[in-house]
Write an enzyme that holds these catalytic residues in place. Structure first.
Site, PDB file in Angstrom:
ATOM      1  N   GLN A   1       0.795  -1.239   0.000  1.00 35.18           N
ATOM      2  CA  GLN A   1       0.000   0.000   0.000  1.00 35.18           C
ATOM      3  C   GLN A   1       0.824   1.283   0.000  1.00 35.18           C
ATOM      4  OE1 GLN A   1      -3.725   0.054   2.360  1.00 35.18           O
ATOM      5  NE2 GLN A   1      -2.689   1.638   3.518  1.00 35.18           N
TER       6      GLN A   1
ATOM      7  N   GLU B   1      -3.330   9.139  -1.387  1.00 37.89           N
ATOM      8  CA  GLU B   1      -2.637   9.949  -0.384  1.00 37.89           C
ATOM      9  C   GLU B   1      -1.565  10.823  -1.005  1.00 37.89           C
ATOM     10  OE1 GLU B   1      -1.336   7.607   2.946  1.00 37.89           O
ATOM     11  OE2 GLU B   1      -3.391   7.055   3.478  1.00 37.89           O
TER      12      GLU B   1
ATOM     13  N   GLU C   1       4.929  -2.003   8.293  1.00 35.49           N
ATOM     14  CA  GLU C   1       3.599  -1.970   8.928  1.00 35.49           C
ATOM     15  C   GLU C   1       2.742  -3.116   8.390  1.00 35.49           C
ATOM     16  OE1 GLU C   1       1.894   1.949   8.586  1.00 35.49           O
ATOM     17  OE2 GLU C   1      -0.137   1.157   8.603  1.00 35.49           O
TER      18      GLU C   1
ATOM     19  N   LYS D   1      -4.607   6.107  15.231  1.00 34.82           N
ATOM     20  CA  LYS D   1      -5.548   6.842  14.371  1.00 34.82           C
ATOM     21  C   LYS D   1      -6.786   7.095  15.224  1.00 34.82           C
ATOM     22  CE  LYS D   1      -4.322   4.552   9.978  1.00 34.82           C
ATOM     23  NZ  LYS D   1      -4.641   3.379   9.123  1.00 34.82           N
TER      24      LYS D   1
ATOM     25  N   ARG E   1      -5.719   9.525   7.976  1.00 40.86           N
ATOM     26  CA  ARG E   1      -6.302   8.454   7.178  1.00 40.86           C
ATOM     27  C   ARG E   1      -6.151   8.793   5.699  1.00 40.86           C
ATOM     28  NH1 ARG E   1      -9.127   4.574  10.410  1.00 40.86           N
ATOM     29  NH2 ARG E   1      -8.642   3.341   8.556  1.00 40.86           N
TER      30      ARG E   1
ATOM     31  N   LYS F   1       2.498  10.077  10.497  1.00 42.53           N
ATOM     32  CA  LYS F   1       2.237   9.571   9.143  1.00 42.53           C
ATOM     33  C   LYS F   1       0.976  10.257   8.617  1.00 42.53           C
ATOM     34  CE  LYS F   1       0.916   5.279   6.781  1.00 42.53           C
ATOM     35  NZ  LYS F   1       0.473   3.882   6.885  1.00 42.53           N
TER      36      LYS F   1
HETATM   37  P1  PGA Z   1      -6.668   3.960   5.421  1.00 43.17           P
HETATM   38  O1  PGA Z   1      -5.258   3.259   5.508  1.00 43.17           O
HETATM   39  O2  PGA Z   1      -7.014   3.959   3.959  1.00 43.17           O
HETATM   40  O3  PGA Z   1      -7.594   2.986   6.139  1.00 43.17           O
HETATM   41  O4  PGA Z   1      -6.629   5.286   6.049  1.00 43.17           O
HETATM   42  C1  PGA Z   1      -4.084   3.916   5.791  1.00 43.17           C
HETATM   43  C2  PGA Z   1      -3.123   2.937   6.422  1.00 43.17           C
HETATM   44  O5  PGA Z   1      -3.312   1.709   6.263  1.00 43.17           O
HETATM   45  O6  PGA Z   1      -2.216   3.339   7.128  1.00 43.17           O
HETATM   46 ZN    ZN Z   2      -1.785   0.746   7.485  1.00 42.15          ZN
END
Ligand code: PGA
Ligand code: ZN
Length: 424
Positions: free
Chosen positions: A166, A208, A286, A338, A363, A385
Site C-alpha cells: 500500500q 494519499e 507496517e 488513528k 487516514r 504519518k
Molecule cells: P486507510 O489506511 O485507507 O484505512 O486510512 C491507511 C493505512 O493503512 O495506514
Molecule cells: Zn496501514
C-alpha cells in the site's frame, strides 16, 4: 477556580454539518462553542481498514443524514453546559450515550468529530494552539517535532491494487529539523516522479498523494525508491530510510498471500519480506501479515526485531488492550494511533500510552484539517504519518508543522530504537 472563570468554559452550542473529503465523499464537521470561543473537529475516513475498528456510521447510500440527526437529538443536548476543558468527562459521556462496544449506534465518525471539536475549543478558550495546550505536561524546551514518514509511491487499496503493497514511504531520519526533513523528501518525491515519467511509468497520483506507478513488481518499486533517494543526493539508510505499509489484509485470501502474480504460503511470504529487509534500506514495516494471521506476524517480528519497527495498524486498530497484547505476544514493537479507529481522543491517548513507539496517523480520506499534527506534537509521539507531500489535504499537515517550527523552532525526534523503549 472562580465561578466566573468556569462560566467562560461552559459549552453553549454544538453544531454538525457534512463537508467533503479528499475522495469527494461526505464527512462530518462538528463545531463546539462557548460564549466567546469555538473549536471544530473533522472526522477522517479510511479505505483500508482493520475489521475491529470502531464503526463509521453512514446511511445506506453513503450519506450522513442519520449521523447528523443523532448528533442533534442526543449529543448536542448532552454537551450543553459541560466544561470544555473536561475532555475525559466529555468523552465518557459520548461513550455512555453510544452504549455499544464498537460505537455503532452513534458512529465513531460522529464521536471523533465531537471529541476533536471539544479539545480544539478548550485550547482556543485557553488562548493556546492545540499542540501547546496538550503539551502542558512537557517542558517546552525539551520538546521535539515528530519524525515524518512520507509516502512516495501509493499502491494497494489507495491505487486500485496496481501494486499489492500500500505505502512505499521514506523516513528522513538523518535530518535535524522539520523543514530540512520536508525539503529532503520533496527532492526524493520529485526524483521518483522524474524517473518514472522518463520511463513512461507514471499514472498520476494515488489517494494519499504518492505517485501511482505502473511498475511490474514490488521489487521494481523498491529499486526505484532507492534510486530516487540517491538521485536526490541522500544516503539510503543513514539519511533516508524506507518504511513500508504492506497492509497485508488486502491480499491475504484462502491462506495465501497473493503478491506480484504469485500465491505464496505465509512462510514463503515472510521469508520474501525478510529478504527485502536485508536487501533494501528498510527500517519500518507496517502490517506485514494479515490481522487473522498473528502466528506469521510474530514470525516476521522474530526475523526483523530489533533492526527496525514492526508497526501494527489493522492488527491493533488504535485499541490499547490490543496493542498491549500484540506487544506481549511479540508481534509488534510500534503501532499507528488513528483517533477515528477508536472514536474518542481519550481512548486514542490511552492507546498511545500503551505503545512502545506510537505513530500518530491521519487516514487516506482527509480534509484540510491539520489537528493531527498538533496531536502528534502535543503528545510527543516519535513519528507521524499523513500520506505524501502532494495534494492539499496532505500539505495542510506538513505546512502546519512548518508554521509551528517557524514560531517555535524544535529539533526533530531521533529514530527510536525498539530495544530502548521503556514500555517494551
Ligand atoms: P486507510 O489506511 O485507507 O484505512 O486510512 C491507511 C493505512 O493503512 O495506514
Ligand atoms: Zn496501514
Amino acid at each position: 477556580m472562580t465561578e466566573a472563570s468556569d462560566y467562560r468554559y461552559r459549552i453553549r452550542s454544538a453544531e454538525i454539518m457534512p463537508i467533503y473529503d479528499s475522495r469527494a465523499r461526505q464527512t462530518l464537521s462538528v463545531t463546539v462553542c462557548t460564549a466567546d470561543a469555538s473549536g471544530t473537529g473533522v472526522a477522517p475516513a479510511g479505505a483500508s481498514r482493520g475489521h475491529h475498528e470502531a464503526h463509521e456510521l453512514r446511511d445506506p447510500d453513503g450519506g450522513l443524514i442519520s449521523a447528523c440527526a443523532k448528533f442533534r437529538q442526543e449529543i448536542a443536548p448532552r454537551l450543553l453546559g459541560m466544561d470544555c476543558r473536561n475532555q475525559l468527562g466529555i468523552d465518557e459521556a459520548l461513550i455512555t450515550l453510544d452504549s455499544t462496544d464498537n460505537r455503532s449506534r452513534l458512529g465513531a465518525n460522529t464521536l471523533i468529530a465531537t471529541s476533536m471539536g471539544a479539545i480544539a475549543l478548550a485550547a482556543a478558550s485557553a488562548g493556546m494552539p492545540l499542540w501547546q495546550y496538550l503539551a502542558e505536561a512537557h517542558e517546552a524546551t525539551e520538546m521535539c517535532m515528530p519524525l515524518p514518514q512520507i509516502q512516495i509511491l501509493g499502491g494497494g487499496a489507495h491505487a486500485d491494487g496496481r501494486l499489492p503493497l500500500q505505502d512505499f514511504m521514506v523516513v528522513p531520519l538523518g535530518a535535524e529539523d522539520w523543514p530540512t526533513a520536508l525539503s529532503w523528501v520533496a527532492e526524493v518525491y520529485h526524483a521518483a516522479g522524474r524517473l518514472m515519467s522518463e520511463r513512461g511509468l507514471l499514472r498520476g497520483v494515488a489517494d494519499e498523494g504518492g505517485w501511482w506507478p505502473n511498475l511490474e513488481s514490488s521489487e521494481a518499486a523498491l529499486d526505484l525508491l532507492v534510486l530516487a533517494i540517491e538521485t536526490a543526493g541522500r544516503k539510503p539508510l543513514d539519511e533516508i530510510a524506507i518504511s513500508l505499509d504492506i497492509a497485508a489484509n488486502q491480499f491475504y485470501h484462502d491462506g495465501c498471500y497473493h503478491v506480484d502474480g504469485e500465491a505464496l504460503t505465509p512462510h514463503a511470504w515472510v521469508e520474501k519480506l525478510l529478504r527485502w529487509t536485508r536487501r533494501y534500506p528498510i527500517r519500518m514495516v507496517e502490517d506485514p501479515c494479515a490481522e487473522d494471521d498473528p502466528v506469521n506476524y510474530a514470525a516476521f517480528y522474530e526475523g526483523f526485531h530489533p533492526k527496525g519497527l514492526i508497526v501494527g495498524d489493522d492488527l491493533v486498530v488504535s485499541n490499547g488492550a490490543r496493542i498491549r497484547r500484540a506487544v506481549k505476544d511479540r508481534q509488534i514493537n510500534a503501532a499507528l494511533i488513528k483517533p477515528n479507529q477508536v472514536g474518542t481522543l481519550t481512548e486514542a491517548h490511552e492507546a498511545l500510552l500503551s505503545c512502545p513507539v506510537p505513530i500518530v496517523s491521519a487516514r487516506s480520506g482527509e480534509t484540510e484539517d491539520s489537528c493531527i499534527v498538533d496531536l502528534a506534537l502535543g503528545w510527543q509521539a516519535p513519528l507521524i504519518k499523513v500520506g505524501s507531500i502532494a495534494r492539499g489535504e496532505r500539505t495542510a499537515k506538513w505546512n502546519r508543522g512548518l508554521r509551528i517550527h517557524q514560531a517555535h523552532p524544535m529539533p526533530l525526534m531521533r529514530f527510536p530504537h525498539p530495544d530502548n523503549q521503556s514500555k517494551l
